[in-house]
Structures are given as C-alpha cells and as structure tokens.
Scaffold this active site. Sequence first.
Site, PDB file in Angstrom:
ATOM      1  N   ASN A  15      74.086  92.786   9.289  1.00 31.13           N
ATOM      2  CA  ASN A  15      75.005  92.722   8.005  1.00 31.13           C
ATOM      3  C   ASN A  15      76.283  92.071   8.381  1.00 31.13           C
ATOM      4  OD1 ASN A  15      76.968  93.426   5.881  1.00 31.13           O
ATOM      5  ND2 ASN A  15      75.532  94.809   4.947  1.00 31.13           N
ATOM      6  N   ARG A  26      93.174  87.515   5.025  1.00 28.01           N
ATOM      7  CA  ARG A  26      94.539  86.512   5.024  1.00 28.01           C
ATOM      8  C   ARG A  26      94.038  85.327   4.031  1.00 28.01           C
ATOM      9  NH1 ARG A  26      98.293  86.444   9.441  1.00 28.01           N
ATOM     10  NH2 ARG A  26      99.215  88.283   9.218  1.00 28.01           N
ATOM     11  N   ARG A  57      84.764  90.974  -3.052  1.00 32.64           N
ATOM     12  CA  ARG A  57      85.596  91.788  -2.032  1.00 32.64           C
ATOM     13  C   ARG A  57      85.563  91.220  -0.719  1.00 32.64           C
ATOM     14  NH1 ARG A  57      84.302  98.068  -1.747  1.00 32.64           N
ATOM     15  NH2 ARG A  57      84.499  97.748  -4.180  1.00 32.64           N
ATOM     16  N   HIS A  58      84.121  90.903  -0.379  1.00 31.89           N
ATOM     17  CA  HIS A  58      84.280  90.396   1.047  1.00 31.89           C
ATOM     18  C   HIS A  58      83.194  89.105   0.994  1.00 31.89           C
ATOM     19  CE1 HIS A  58      80.700  93.037   0.506  1.00 31.89           C
ATOM     20  NE2 HIS A  58      81.272  94.174   0.968  1.00 31.89           N
ATOM     21  N   GLU A  78      71.692  91.724  -0.607  1.00 30.84           N
ATOM     22  CA  GLU A  78      72.363  93.018  -1.348  1.00 30.84           C
ATOM     23  C   GLU A  78      72.981  92.847  -2.541  1.00 30.84           C
ATOM     24  OE1 GLU A  78      72.819  95.525   2.848  1.00 30.84           O
ATOM     25  OE2 GLU A  78      74.308  95.432   1.431  1.00 30.84           O
ATOM     26  N   THR A 108      82.614 102.011  -0.091  1.00 30.46           N
ATOM     27  CA  THR A 108      81.179 101.289   0.240  1.00 30.46           C
ATOM     28  C   THR A 108      80.072 101.483  -0.615  1.00 30.46           C
ATOM     29  OG1 THR A 108      79.704 101.040   2.306  1.00 30.46           O
ATOM     30  CG2 THR A 108      80.900 103.090   2.235  1.00 30.46           C
ATOM     31  N   THR A 109      78.863 101.355  -0.202  1.00 30.85           N
ATOM     32  CA  THR A 109      77.785 102.058  -1.359  1.00 30.85           C
ATOM     33  C   THR A 109      77.531 103.292  -0.778  1.00 30.85           C
ATOM     34  OG1 THR A 109      76.850  99.532  -1.041  1.00 30.85           O
ATOM     35  CG2 THR A 109      75.377 101.378  -1.960  1.00 30.85           C
ATOM     36  N   GLU A 159      64.636 100.834   1.044  1.00 32.12           N
ATOM     37  CA  GLU A 159      65.557 101.060   2.126  1.00 32.12           C
ATOM     38  C   GLU A 159      66.193 102.520   2.009  1.00 32.12           C
ATOM     39  OE1 GLU A 159      67.814  97.727   3.171  1.00 32.12           O
ATOM     40  OE2 GLU A 159      69.618  99.114   4.027  1.00 32.12           O
ATOM     41  N   HIS A 202      72.754 102.126   6.656  1.00 32.97           N
ATOM     42  CA  HIS A 202      73.983 102.657   6.266  1.00 32.97           C
ATOM     43  C   HIS A 202      74.575 103.867   7.170  1.00 32.97           C
ATOM     44  CE1 HIS A 202      77.542 103.443   3.989  1.00 32.97           C
ATOM     45  NE2 HIS A 202      77.345 102.478   3.196  1.00 32.97           N
ATOM     46  N   GLY A 203      75.708 103.201   8.087  1.00 34.53           N
ATOM     47  CA  GLY A 203      76.669 104.132   8.826  1.00 34.53           C
ATOM     48  C   GLY A 203      75.810 104.098  10.040  1.00 34.53           C
ATOM     49  N   GLY A 224      75.605  96.870   9.852  1.00 28.96           N
ATOM     50  CA  GLY A 224      76.877  95.889   9.563  1.00 28.96           C
ATOM     51  C   GLY A 224      78.226  96.583  10.461  1.00 28.96           C
TER      52      GLY A 224
HETATM   53  N1  PXP Z   1      72.061  98.695   3.826  1.00 34.98           N
HETATM   54  C1  PXP Z   1      72.574  98.511   2.578  1.00 34.98           C
HETATM   55  C2  PXP Z   1      71.750  98.651   1.293  1.00 34.98           C
HETATM   56  C3  PXP Z   1      74.020  98.788   2.428  1.00 34.98           C
HETATM   57  O1  PXP Z   1      74.512  98.581   1.207  1.00 34.98           O
HETATM   58  C4  PXP Z   1      74.698  98.774   3.384  1.00 34.98           C
HETATM   59  C5  PXP Z   1      76.206  98.421   3.462  1.00 34.98           C
HETATM   60  O2  PXP Z   1      76.544  97.174   2.771  1.00 34.98           O
HETATM   61  C6  PXP Z   1      74.057  98.748   4.901  1.00 34.98           C
HETATM   62  C7  PXP Z   1      72.767  98.742   5.026  1.00 34.98           C
HETATM   63  C8  PXP Z   1      74.964  98.634   6.078  1.00 34.98           C
HETATM   64  O3  PXP Z   1      75.740  99.739   6.236  1.00 34.98           O
HETATM   65  P1  PXP Z   1      76.859  99.706   7.140  1.00 34.98           P
HETATM   66  O4  PXP Z   1      77.615  98.485   7.150  1.00 34.98           O
HETATM   67  O5  PXP Z   1      77.283 100.977   7.158  1.00 34.98           O
HETATM   68  O6  PXP Z   1      76.036  99.597   8.849  1.00 34.98           O
END
Ligand code: PXP
Length: 261
Positions: A15, A26, A57-58, A78, A108-109, A159, A202-203, A224
């Site tokens: 990600n 910037r 935002r990104h 996503e 974040t999500t 997921e 995630h995380g 990510g």
């Molecule tokens: N999977 C999903 C569905 C997400 O929304 C995110 C965060 O954008 C990630 C994976 C990746 O999470 P992280 O950035 O914490 O690794």
Amino acid sequence: MTADVTFSPVRLGVNIDHVATIRNARGGGHPDPLRAAHAAIRAGADGITAHLREDRRHISDNDIERLKNEISLPLNLEMAATEEMLAIALRHRPEACCLVPEKREELTTEGGLDVAGGHNHLKPYIVALKEAGIQVSLFIDPDDGQVAASWLAEASVVELHTGSYCEAVLRGSQEDAEREYQRLRHTANLAAHSGLTVHAGHGLDYETAVAVAAIPVVQELNIGHFLVGEALFEGLEGVIKRMRSAVEKARKTCGEELKTS
Ligand code: PXP
C-alpha cells in the site's frame, strides 16, 4: 475451533498511500507514489494497493490513473461504497476493489465495514463491480456475523482487519494479543470454509505479518504504513524484500507443519 483447510503461497500487496501523504505535505510531485510502486515491483510485491479517499488526503485521482496505466502489477483500489468512487472504479477498472468504511475525521480506516447492518447498501456496488470483471473484497472485522453477511452480499473476498491484533501486540498485552490472534484465525477459517478468499491487513509489521502469514488460509496481506515508515531507515526495496521473505518463510514453515501433522 475450525480446522485450517488449504495451503498456498501468501501474496504481498504494498500500500503506497503514505508516499502520497509525504508528497502532499509540501504539494508538488515528490516523492512520487509511482516510483514507490516501481520499487515495490522490483522488490517482489504481488500487487499495489491505494486508497482513494473522499477527501483525497493522500492518493489523488491522477495517481490512480497513472497506477493503472503505468504499472504492470494488479492494482487493488480501496474505496468507500459511494456513487463517486464506483464511477471512478468503473472508469479505470483496477483488477480489484476493496470496499472500506470511511469517516472524514478518522486518521486511518478504524474498523471494518458493517456488512451485516449495511447489506442492502453494499450489494449494488458489489454487483456493479463484479459485472465489470473487478474482484471485490470487503474489509471487515474478524467477526462470524460479518463473514456470513459478506457471503450473502456475494463478495468473493474478505479482507480481515488486523488492527486490534496489532494494537494488542504493540501494547505488550500477551493475553489480548493471543485472544485477537485466535479470533483472526477462527474467522479466517470460517470465511475460507464458506468459499470466500481471505486477505488480511492493517497495522502489520514484521512480527505481526509473520504471525498472520502463518494462518494457511490467508492468501494476501496488504501492508502500507510500516513499510513506508521503515523505508526511511532501510530503503523501500530492502524493506519490502525483507517483508516478502519473512512472510514466505512463515508460510513455508506452516505448510511443512501441515504436511507432517
Ligand atoms: N487494508 C485496508 C483495507 C486498509 O484500509 C489499509 C489502510 O489503508 C491497509 C490494509 C494497510 O494498513 P497499514 O497502512 O496500517 O499497513
């Protein structure tokens, strides 16, 4: 607990949202998320993931267009289930879309989709994306009811949100971490037995990604923030290679254990 049912290699989706976060701090074009995607390809990633948020935002609309046109790996977009995002997905036709809940004020999500409560809302989006040949996954908390609802909504992939597990590990609470890990394992197996393909994310960092990769039915990890953060110290390609080899090793070890048990 349900038994694990299959063994296959684990795919690594990288990600690149937070490369765009730094760029946007910037304005301008540096660092370019496309360059990060090319580095991910060289390092052996299986796919590129990007979240086009409502507030941009990104990742920007232009990033999605460039990723789709210039990158050879499958793109996992996503997105929230909204008419605007559906139109964008149908225009660019990424290989996969992961439907996520979205609140403007969140960092974040923060949690999974309430598929059980929002089945009627989600289903038309799932159907429209699938009709366009896009694989649809639903980002859900590891919860039996959400798995059943995802199956009913005709998603092909879930997921599983690994945030609660990762937070428990970071807090150093072994009891909570073990409980959350078993919850993930149980839900992953339930989803796989129901015929759903299982992804997770995630995380995740090296330690938690290895643990989740050791759940044989998990077919893909999407990572990510940790990769982009570590890249400041170790370089993006090196970090992705290290993650790739760590999750592969975890998967091989659990495969060998399965064969001998
Ligand atoms: N999977 C999903 C569905 C997400 O929304 C995110 C965060 O954008 C990630 C994976 C990746 O999470 P992280 O950035 O914490 O690794």
